[in-house]
Design an enzyme around this catalytic site. Sequence first.
Site, short mmCIF file in Angstrom:
data_model
loop_
_atom_site.label_atom_id
_atom_site.label_comp_id
_atom_site.label_asym_id
_atom_site.label_seq_id
_atom_site.Cartn_x
_atom_site.Cartn_y
_atom_site.Cartn_z
N HIS A 119 0.83 -1.20 0.00
CA HIS A 119 0.00 0.00 0.00
C HIS A 119 0.87 1.26 0.00
O HIS A 119 0.74 2.13 -0.87
CB HIS A 119 -0.92 -0.02 1.23
CG HIS A 119 -1.83 1.16 1.34
ND1 HIS A 119 -3.16 1.11 0.95
CD2 HIS A 119 -1.63 2.42 1.78
CE1 HIS A 119 -3.72 2.30 1.15
NE2 HIS A 119 -2.81 3.12 1.67
N GLU A 120 1.78 1.34 0.96
CA GLU A 120 2.62 2.54 1.05
C GLU A 120 3.54 2.65 -0.17
O GLU A 120 3.84 3.75 -0.63
CB GLU A 120 3.44 2.53 2.35
CG GLU A 120 2.60 2.52 3.64
CD GLU A 120 1.53 3.61 3.71
OE1 GLU A 120 1.77 4.72 3.16
OE2 GLU A 120 0.46 3.36 4.30
N HIS B 172 1.78 4.53 -2.81
CA HIS B 172 1.86 5.99 -2.58
C HIS B 172 3.24 6.51 -3.01
O HIS B 172 3.37 7.55 -3.64
CB HIS B 172 1.69 6.30 -1.09
CG HIS B 172 0.26 6.26 -0.60
ND1 HIS B 172 -0.73 7.04 -1.12
CD2 HIS B 172 -0.33 5.54 0.40
CE1 HIS B 172 -1.88 6.80 -0.46
NE2 HIS B 172 -1.66 5.89 0.46
N GLU C 58 -4.70 7.82 -2.99
CA GLU C 58 -5.17 6.53 -2.48
C GLU C 58 -5.45 5.56 -3.63
O GLU C 58 -5.35 4.34 -3.46
CB GLU C 58 -6.43 6.75 -1.62
CG GLU C 58 -6.80 5.60 -0.72
CD GLU C 58 -5.81 5.31 0.40
OE1 GLU C 58 -4.83 6.08 0.59
OE2 GLU C 58 -6.00 4.30 1.11
#
Length: 499
Positions: free
Chosen positions: A264-265, A268, A294
């Site tokens: 997830h990170e 980003h 997101e």
Amino acid sequence: MTKLEQLKERLGVVTDLNGAASVLGWDQQTYMPPGGAAARAEQLATLGRLAHEALISEETGELLEGASTEVTGLPSDSDEMCLLRVVRRDFERARKVPATLVAEIARATSLGMEVWIRARAESSFTAFQPAFQRILDLQRQLAQCLGFEESPYDALLDQYEPGMKKSDLVRIFGELKAGLVPLVQWVAERLDRVDDSILHRKYPEASQWELGIEAAKAFGYDFQRGRQDKSVHPFTTSFSINDVRITTRVDEQFLPSALFGTLHECGHALYEQGISQTLERTPLASGASLGVHESQSRLWENLVGRSRGFWRFFLPQLQRTFPENLQSVAPESFYRAINRVEPSLIRVEADEVTYNLHILLRFELESRLVEGKLDLAALPEAWNAGMKALLGIVPSNDAQGVLQDVHWSNGLIGYFPTYALGNLISVQLFEKAQSEIPSLAARIESGDFQPLLGWLRQNVHQHGRKHLPSELVERATGTGLRASSYLRYLREKYSEIYG
Ligand code: ZN
């Protein structure tokens, strides 16, 4: 020097101050000893004030005026035109809010956080209510200062999702809700069809850490321009296009926590690392909005990271690392385990199917609070009724209900919708990438993520903050923001898993 060059130099100073504050913020959440907290708060406040003053000064206004005449004739999507458009917007917004209100909000939210931590520990909304009332009153004042046409909620939402209105969300989320509620009910009747017990065995921390790094490298995260550290709450922060950092946390008893947190990170971070170098040290060197940001984290975490194709590539590596737990697991069982769905009380633990319903609830409640249509005293009851209607379950206390998230205590109202928007945008982008790269699925299965990353770089990342989120989505996908793609994706994927 031209006015534009002088303006860029001035904005460079603002960017430097913000970047330095980000370094301090990163340190605060990773390595700072507890004793450093008071001094760090002062340091961050000082840097924030200096950056704000440099931005809103008369001189910035004059340079904006002068630079505007210098760039007439340039294409409207040139770096220069976009820079002036975005900075004028930031400048005008910042000047609308009196310094006294900014200071009051800062005080009320730092107090609000402390009160919220205690109230949550005691599971008492009543203990949080007076502090929350103060924060809410100040946010409504802020909305008045910023101005709006339809709803005061629009002014708050616009801070995180520029150009978006409450009425847009009502339409998009209405469609989403109509599709999701029956889907969740359907899955809830079939919960026993998926078993994820293999994920709850003991997975040593050091090996989990290494695997996360391997996956992030495979996706294309550049460790020459980034690093991963540990923190209580995972986050991504950027000090420059060439220094973008991620954090994660490790749970030795639950494999997905660190791994999917890292993916997830990493999503980003790939966005921030992919911004065009021509935008470095300008206010355009960040994401278009929280929703678009997101979309990037969700795309890599869910659309890639929870797909069969990715695990054809990555499961053998996982099995070599944890042979005692996973040697004999069939790929299909593993795929089903990481995609298990269950209506639950806590948003941050929610799966792909139920997650957006948690957001819909928060959006409905906070917009009614801001518009004065819901009294704070009635919030816990409204929360529980909403949970029952959307997910079919009711929390037994406030800590597991209305008090679970930090956002409201921090003055972040209008922020939650960006999580759901990110999910919707992620599928729209991924579908478009699939249609333009016919071999995409095969490339992912073979562990080659370059075609996907290249497409995202070209259509999303490089532009930084040049375009409004709705324009960016339109340019990249040819269509506006909508719920139908996401609903179709969920139905196809989960009717097969639970069918
Ligand atoms: Zn995120």
